[in-house]
Design a protein around this motif. Structure first.
Motif, PDB file in Angstrom:
ATOM      1  N   TRP A 218     -31.838 -17.844 -94.124  1.00 21.39           N
ATOM      2  CA  TRP A 218     -31.870 -17.522 -92.691  1.00 21.39           C
ATOM      3  C   TRP A 218     -30.610 -17.934 -91.953  1.00 21.39           C
ATOM      4  O   TRP A 218     -30.321 -17.406 -90.873  1.00 21.39           O
ATOM      5  CB  TRP A 218     -33.103 -18.134 -92.021  1.00 21.39           C
ATOM      6  N   HIS A 219     -29.837 -18.851 -92.498  1.00 22.17           N
ATOM      7  CA  HIS A 219     -28.581 -19.261 -91.837  1.00 22.17           C
ATOM      8  C   HIS A 219     -27.608 -18.080 -91.690  1.00 22.17           C
ATOM      9  O   HIS A 219     -26.777 -18.074 -90.779  1.00 22.17           O
ATOM     10  CB  HIS A 219     -27.905 -20.383 -92.634  1.00 22.17           C
ATOM     11  N   TRP A 220     -27.752 -17.095 -92.572  1.00 18.48           N
ATOM     12  CA  TRP A 220     -26.817 -15.967 -92.558  1.00 18.48           C
ATOM     13  C   TRP A 220     -27.023 -15.025 -91.375  1.00 18.48           C
ATOM     14  O   TRP A 220     -26.130 -14.244 -91.045  1.00 18.48           O
ATOM     15  CB  TRP A 220     -26.907 -15.194 -93.876  1.00 18.48           C
TER      16      TRP A 220
ATOM     17  N   THR B 262     -29.873 -27.674 -89.522  1.00 21.24           N
ATOM     18  CA  THR B 262     -30.890 -27.976 -90.536  1.00 21.24           C
ATOM     19  C   THR B 262     -32.123 -28.604 -89.891  1.00 21.24           C
ATOM     20  O   THR B 262     -33.076 -28.954 -90.575  1.00 21.24           O
ATOM     21  CB  THR B 262     -30.332 -28.937 -91.606  1.00 21.24           C
TER      22      THR B 262
ATOM     23  N   LEU C   3     -30.720 -26.433 -83.944  1.00 18.74           N
ATOM     24  CA  LEU C   3     -30.786 -24.975 -83.847  1.00 18.74           C
ATOM     25  C   LEU C   3     -30.985 -24.545 -82.391  1.00 18.74           C
ATOM     26  O   LEU C   3     -30.370 -23.572 -81.934  1.00 18.74           O
ATOM     27  CB  LEU C   3     -31.928 -24.444 -84.719  1.00 18.74           C
TER      28      LEU C   3
ATOM     29  N   SER D 127     -25.520 -22.778 -84.692  1.00 18.64           N
ATOM     30  CA  SER D 127     -26.826 -22.332 -85.189  1.00 18.64           C
ATOM     31  C   SER D 127     -26.815 -22.175 -86.708  1.00 18.64           C
ATOM     32  O   SER D 127     -27.796 -22.503 -87.381  1.00 18.64           O
ATOM     33  CB  SER D 127     -27.210 -21.004 -84.541  1.00 18.64           C
ATOM     34  N   SER D 128     -25.711 -21.686 -87.248  1.00 17.58           N
ATOM     35  CA  SER D 128     -25.634 -21.470 -88.701  1.00 17.58           C
ATOM     36  C   SER D 128     -25.610 -22.784 -89.473  1.00 17.58           C
ATOM     37  O   SER D 128     -26.022 -22.833 -90.636  1.00 17.58           O
ATOM     38  CB  SER D 128     -24.394 -20.643 -89.048  1.00 17.58           C
ATOM     39  N   TRP D 129     -25.133 -23.846 -88.841  1.00 19.70           N
ATOM     40  CA  TRP D 129     -25.080 -25.159 -89.485  1.00 19.70           C
ATOM     41  C   TRP D 129     -26.409 -25.914 -89.394  1.00 19.70           C
ATOM     42  O   TRP D 129     -26.622 -26.892 -90.107  1.00 19.70           O
ATOM     43  CB  TRP D 129     -24.006 -26.037 -88.835  1.00 19.70           C
TER      44      TRP D 129
END
Length: 463
Positions: free
Chosen positions: A168-170, A101, A106, A97-99
């Motif tokens: 938001w990736h964090w 784009t 996601l 999910s963090s990767w």
């Protein structure tokens, strides 16, 4: 770990409960942070409300489908090992999910996270019920539910801060150290839960029928939200397929009860039936509204992502205030009156949003959220505890499977239904009115829960 004898202290049981709760911190924190991030992700990926709801829906749907597998696995594998492996899978989903784009990637990450959470959450309940022997469940459910109280207070604000200062990736990257710390602590301190090696084997036909039922239902609802009419084949086909899966499972469980993952015997208990229906309806009302509230605060009231998270602290405080008392009340007078009172309070805490505008007083909004939090607490603890009333020890794992599954699917449906309402109303009445209509539907779902609530357990207060 074997089931504790009569000399085992309450302190030891509570200690085991707290160890199990540690593992739920990352999944619950992730859920609350993701809700606050939806508007930011929607704009970042340039997708619609209907598309962005799949970030929540896919997670909850994966949870619902994984729950039956967790119910079976809890009988056949060491509970500690299952729990640790579920955390590892959740870690993998967080990395994906963090990767991400794009929305499809996601959603893949969210499905992995949801499947892991589908093991973590029911395992907590199943193992606690086994350890406690079915005694004092109201108090124990209050302990198990502590992260669900504390994290909604912290999660939205922490998530909002991460999104505003970083990106938001964090909200997914933060899970990595949290899960790693949990894994080390649990591997070191959590007691072992050896497999009892009894009960049913994993039944693939059951799993396929249940997964088909839930997935078809959600697809039908979301297709309706894209503009297709209710009578169109695109909508009717998955809904009729869902009905066929439901009938198929009931027949399968009736003729092959020794194989079916969820026994129909559970539904012979009026309190279990009532609990199951309430959990599904409350999943629609509570989870759906948790999807709705951050979007409303950011879009209709124009709040920043940090301030929308800060507003939601009021709801978490409402949950915290009543958490301890609800467990005690449930153990002493039963669930019926506690839940009926909570339904009334939840309506009082949700109905005002039907009339709120961008100019409504901030303090009034915060007070309403606080009241809503109180009602939300009374809709979960008593019902979860009452769902085990009168259930034989041999069916505890299946009871957990059924209740968690219905709650999760209710949550997935709630998100899809409310997203559908917003999408349909938006072109006709505008942004604020579309959210007001969605809140009105949420109130309706809460009100309907009063009917099954009447069939929950109740007892006179001892003099």
């Amino acid at each position: 770990m074997t089931i504790m004898n009569s000399q085992t202290s309450t302190k030891r049981i509570i200690q085991v409960a707290l160890f199990l709760v540690v593992g739920a911190i990352a999944p619950l924190l992730d859920t609350t942070m993701t809700n606050v991030a939806l508007d930011t992700i929607m704009k970042s990926l340039n997708v619609s409300v209907n598309a962005i709801q799949w970030i929540t829906t896919s997670y909850v749907l994966a949870m619902g489908i994984a729950v039956p597998v967790a119910g079976w696995a809890s009988n056949w594998f060491n509970g500690k090992h299952l729990y640790l492996w579920a955390l590892v899978v959740f870690l993998l989903g967080s990395i994906v999910s963090s990767w991400a784009t794009t929305l499809p990637l996601l959603i893949v990450g969210r499905v992995i996270q949801g499947a892991a959470a589908g093991f973590i959450v029911p395992l907590i309940t199943t193992l606690i019920v086994q350890v406690a022997g079915g005694n004092g469940l109201g108090k124990l459910m209050a302990i198990v539910g502590m992260p669900a109280v504390l994290i909604p207070i912290l999660g939205p604000t922490v998530g909002g801060y991460l999104i505003q200062t970083l990106n938001w990736h964090w909200i997914f990257l933060i899970n990595i150290p949290l899960v790693l710390i949990s894994l080390v602590l649990l591997a070191w301190k959590m007691p072992s839960f050896p497999a009892v090696r009894r009960g049913k084997h994993l039944d693939i036909p059951s799993l396929v029928l249940l997964a088909g039922l839930f997935t078809s239902s959600i697809i039908g609802i979301t297709r309706f939200s894209t503009g297709d009419s209710f009578t169109s084949l695109k909508v009717l086909t998955p809904l009729l397929l869902a009905l066929a899966f439901l009938i198929g499972y009931v027949l399968y469980a009736f003729f092959l009860p020794q194989k079916a993952l969820v026994s129909l015997q559970l539904f012979k208990s009026p309190t279990f039936d009532a609990s199951a229906i309430i959990l599904m309806l409350s999943g629609i009302a509570v989870n759906g509204a948790m999807f709705l509230l951050p979007l409303y605060l950011q879009n209709s009231r124009g709040l920043s992502v940090v301030w929308s998270g800060t507003y939601l602290i009021a709801q978490g405080i409402g949950l915290l205030v009543v958490r301890g008392q609800i467990g005690k009340l449930t153990d002493s007078i039963g669930a019926r009156w506690v839940v009926l009172a909570a339904i009334a309070i939840a309506i009082v805490g949700t109905l005002p949003f039907v009339f709120f505008t961008a100019k409504t007083s901030t303090w009034l909004v915060l007070l309403t959220l606080f009241v809503r939090g109180i009602g939300q607490g009374g809709l979960t603890i008593p019902v979860m505890a009452d769902s085990y009333t009168g259930v034989p020890q041999a069916l505890v794992a299946e009871a957990t499977t059924a209740t968690r599954m219905l709650q999760n699917i209710g949550g997935a449906m709630g998100t899809a239904v409310l997203a559908t309402i917003i999408q349909h109303e938006l072109p006709k009445v505008g942004l604020t009115a579309a959210y007001q209509t969605a809140f009105l539907w949420s109130v309706g779902f809460i009100a309907v829960t009063a009917i099954p609530a009447w069939f929950l357990s109740h007892r006179k207060i001892a003099k």
